[in-house]
Design a protein around this motif. Structure first.
Motif, mmCIF file in Angstrom:
data_model
loop_
_atom_site.group_PDB
_atom_site.id
_atom_site.type_symbol
_atom_site.label_atom_id
_atom_site.label_comp_id
_atom_site.label_asym_id
_atom_site.label_seq_id
_atom_site.Cartn_x
_atom_site.Cartn_y
_atom_site.Cartn_z
ATOM 1 N N CYS A 142 22.327 -1.819 -31.203
ATOM 2 C CA CYS A 142 23.789 -1.903 -31.298
ATOM 3 C C CYS A 142 24.330 -0.952 -32.365
ATOM 4 C CB CYS A 142 24.227 -3.333 -31.604
ATOM 5 S SG CYS A 142 23.680 -4.553 -30.414
ATOM 6 N N GLY A 143 23.646 0.157 -32.579
ATOM 7 C CA GLY A 143 24.106 1.115 -33.572
ATOM 8 C C GLY A 143 25.407 1.780 -33.166
ATOM 9 N N GLU A 144 26.306 1.940 -34.125
ATOM 10 C CA GLU A 144 27.610 2.511 -33.810
ATOM 11 C C GLU A 144 27.523 3.987 -33.438
ATOM 12 O OE1 GLU A 144 30.095 2.071 -37.181
ATOM 13 O OE2 GLU A 144 28.790 3.172 -38.549
ATOM 14 N N GLY A 149 23.006 -5.223 -34.615
ATOM 15 C CA GLY A 149 24.366 -4.838 -34.936
ATOM 16 C C GLY A 149 24.633 -4.943 -36.425
ATOM 17 N N ALA A 150 25.927 -4.980 -36.769
ATOM 18 C CA ALA A 150 26.300 -5.115 -38.171
ATOM 19 C C ALA A 150 25.728 -6.407 -38.755
ATOM 20 C CB ALA A 150 27.827 -5.081 -38.314
ATOM 21 N N ARG A 151 25.740 -7.454 -37.952
ATOM 22 C CA ARG A 151 25.102 -8.712 -38.330
ATOM 23 C C ARG A 151 24.000 -8.981 -37.313
ATOM 24 N NH1 ARG A 151 29.271 -13.474 -39.397
ATOM 25 N NH2 ARG A 151 27.289 -14.397 -40.049
ATOM 26 N N ARG A 152 22.772 -8.860 -37.755
ATOM 27 C CA ARG A 152 21.654 -9.015 -36.836
ATOM 28 C C ARG A 152 21.528 -10.463 -36.386
ATOM 29 N NH1 ARG A 152 17.231 -5.507 -40.324
ATOM 30 N NH2 ARG A 152 18.452 -3.546 -40.373
ATOM 31 N N GLU A 208 29.112 -6.067 -30.057
ATOM 32 C CA GLU A 208 29.718 -4.738 -30.127
ATOM 33 C C GLU A 208 28.741 -3.766 -30.771
ATOM 34 O OE1 GLU A 208 32.548 -3.928 -28.837
ATOM 35 O OE2 GLU A 208 33.343 -5.917 -28.369
ATOM 36 N N ASP A 225 28.247 -1.908 -33.460
ATOM 37 C CA ASP A 225 28.782 -1.749 -34.815
ATOM 38 C C ASP A 225 27.684 -1.712 -35.877
ATOM 39 O OD1 ASP A 225 27.940 -4.338 -34.601
ATOM 40 O OD2 ASP A 225 29.861 -5.271 -35.064
ATOM 41 N N GLY A 226 26.429 -1.537 -35.471
ATOM 42 C CA GLY A 226 25.331 -1.510 -36.418
ATOM 43 C C GLY A 226 25.302 -0.223 -37.235
ATOM 44 N N ARG A 227 24.890 -0.339 -38.472
ATOM 45 C CA ARG A 227 24.821 0.814 -39.365
ATOM 46 C C ARG A 227 23.380 1.246 -39.655
ATOM 47 N NH1 ARG A 227 29.713 1.974 -41.537
ATOM 48 N NH2 ARG A 227 31.345 0.387 -41.356
ATOM 49 N N ASP A 228 22.432 0.337 -39.529
ATOM 50 C CA ASP A 228 21.037 0.665 -39.790
ATOM 51 C C ASP A 228 20.372 1.191 -38.525
ATOM 52 O OD1 ASP A 228 21.354 -0.242 -42.379
ATOM 53 O OD2 ASP A 228 20.805 -2.301 -41.842
#
Length: 413
Positions: A250-252, A288-291, A314, A316-319
């Motif tokens: 789910c990386g952005e 995602g942002a919250r796994r 969504e 929205d993941g950053r890692d």
């Protein structure tokens, strides 16, 4: 039609009324009297229009095309909405304009609809309309606004009512009959390599299979070996099947388009259904942002839990997804079968997959491809495929959901 400002219109009405009154007083006659009566009747009609009853309008909404009682739909579906309304009062209404708004709770999108109807003699009416195709997510009907005008279009009267209705639009899925990789994870060589530490064998012989290098002498089926002239091994029943873990990237920055991420979500939902139909314990990870972790530590998980999560997910993941794979190796038991759903073909991801394989967690990859890949992307995918062939991992690439069954049959071993 623009509404005339009230102060200015009031002065105009006052001047006309005074002029018609003076005309009757000083001129007299039938013409002046008729004009004065008409102005009074018109003024009375416009004044009584304030009590048209539109402010107390009520309505009932019904929707066709929903499955179950929870308002569930599949992405891309349309719904047919019927709205029945009742306007209290007795004053005649020439027409009623109805404005509906369907809002996506998990985003900022809205769909606006404007229709009209002519009330019958009981001041009732109905409208029917069909929505545009709905994206995955949660939707809510907002307050319905109704308005009407007098026959001259001078004054507008408004009313609203609320008839709450929530919709859940699930990801698209496609029916999958079998995946060669999943079949091998249940029986055969792949099961011996990956799941022997997960699923404890019983002492009950379940059949005969091909000999696998490294089998113990006690496992050799001597009668079958002598009968066929080839080495055969005993197959024992197992207490459990390996866990089928889906990892959704789910990386952005992982997907070039929103359609690519929607395809990834649909692939995950389709594979989930396949695993559950085969009776396999499942796990799910969304990076995602919250796994979100489902089934970690051999915890039980249901389809409803994962599908409800997929409605709101969504990109929205950053890692990077490589970090998530390293964490998955620690959270899930040895012998699990992990499927990565991602467009990533980077070096960090390859190293993470090697680490999984080292922990006896069988890695595989469903690659999310673009419909119009660039030459550079095609070159990287070819290199990625060679890596998987060398490691004997499973890889398949899809650019459309309809291509998933065929891609699974043609995937690399």
């Amino acid at each position: 039609m623009r509404r005339i400002p009230i102060p200015r219109f009031g002065w105009v009405c006052s001047v006309l009324y005074v002029a018609s009154l003076l005309f009757v007083v000083f001129q007299g006659g039938k013409t002046s009297l008729m004009l004065f009566v008409m102005i009074n009747a018109l003024g009375l009609y416009l004044l009584l229009g304030r009590w048209s009853g539109i402010g107390g309008v009520k309505g009932v909404r019904s929707v066709e095309g929903l499955s179950g009682t929870m308002g569930m739909l599949s992405a891309g579906s349309r719904i047919r909405v019927r709205l029945q309304m009742q306007v209290p009062g007795f004053w005649p209404l020439p027409y009623v304009i109805v404005r509906e708004k369907l809002a996506r709770v998990t985003g900022s999108e809205t769909q606006d609809y404007e229709l009209s109807f002519v009330p019958d003699y009981r001041r009732r009416g109905a409208i029917v309309y069909e929505t545009a195709p709905l994206r995955r997510g949660r939707y809510q009907f907002l307050a319905t606004r109704c308005s009407t005008r007098d026959i001259f279009g001078l004054f507008e009267h408004k009313g609203t009512f609320s008839e709450p209705l929530a919709l859940r639009v699930m990801p698209r899925t496609i029916d999958l009959q079998e995946w060669r990789h999943m079949k091998r994870s249940r029986t055969g060589a792949f099961q011996q390599k990956v799941t022997s530490l997960w699923a404890k064998e019983t002492t009950q012989i379940d059949g005969v299979r091909e000999y696998i290098r490294g089998d113990r002498m006690s496992r050799i089926h001597w009668n079958a070996t002598a009968r066929t002239g080839q080495w055969k091994s005993k197959e024992y029943e197992r207490e459990a099947l390996p866990r089928f873990v889906l990892v959704l990237d789910c990386g952005e920055n992982a997907y070039r388009t929103a359609e690519g991420f929607e395809l990834a979500v649909s692939v995950a939902a389709s594979l989930l259904d396949l695993a559950l139909r085969r009776g396999m314990p499942v796990g799910f990870v969304s990076a995602g942002a919250r796994r979100a972790w489902f089934g970690a530590g051999r915890a039980p998980v249901t389809r409803e839990q994962i599908m409800d999560h997929l409605i709101d997910i969504e990109a929205d993941g950053r890692d990077g997804v490589g970090e998530v794979l390293h964490e998955a190796a620690a959270r899930f038991e040895t012998g699990a079968n992990l499927v990565l759903i991602s467009p990533d073909t980077g070096e960090a991801t390859a190293q993470a997959l090697e680490a999984l394989d080292g922990r006896r967690i069988g890695p595989s990859h469903v690659h999310i491809a673009e419909r119009a890949p660039t030459p550079e992307e095609s070159k990287r995918l070819a290199q990625w495929s060679r890596v998987f062939q060398a490691q004997h991992w499973e890889l398949c690439s899809v650019a459309r959901l309809e291509d998933l069954p065929r891609a699974m049959e043609a995937g690399s071993a």
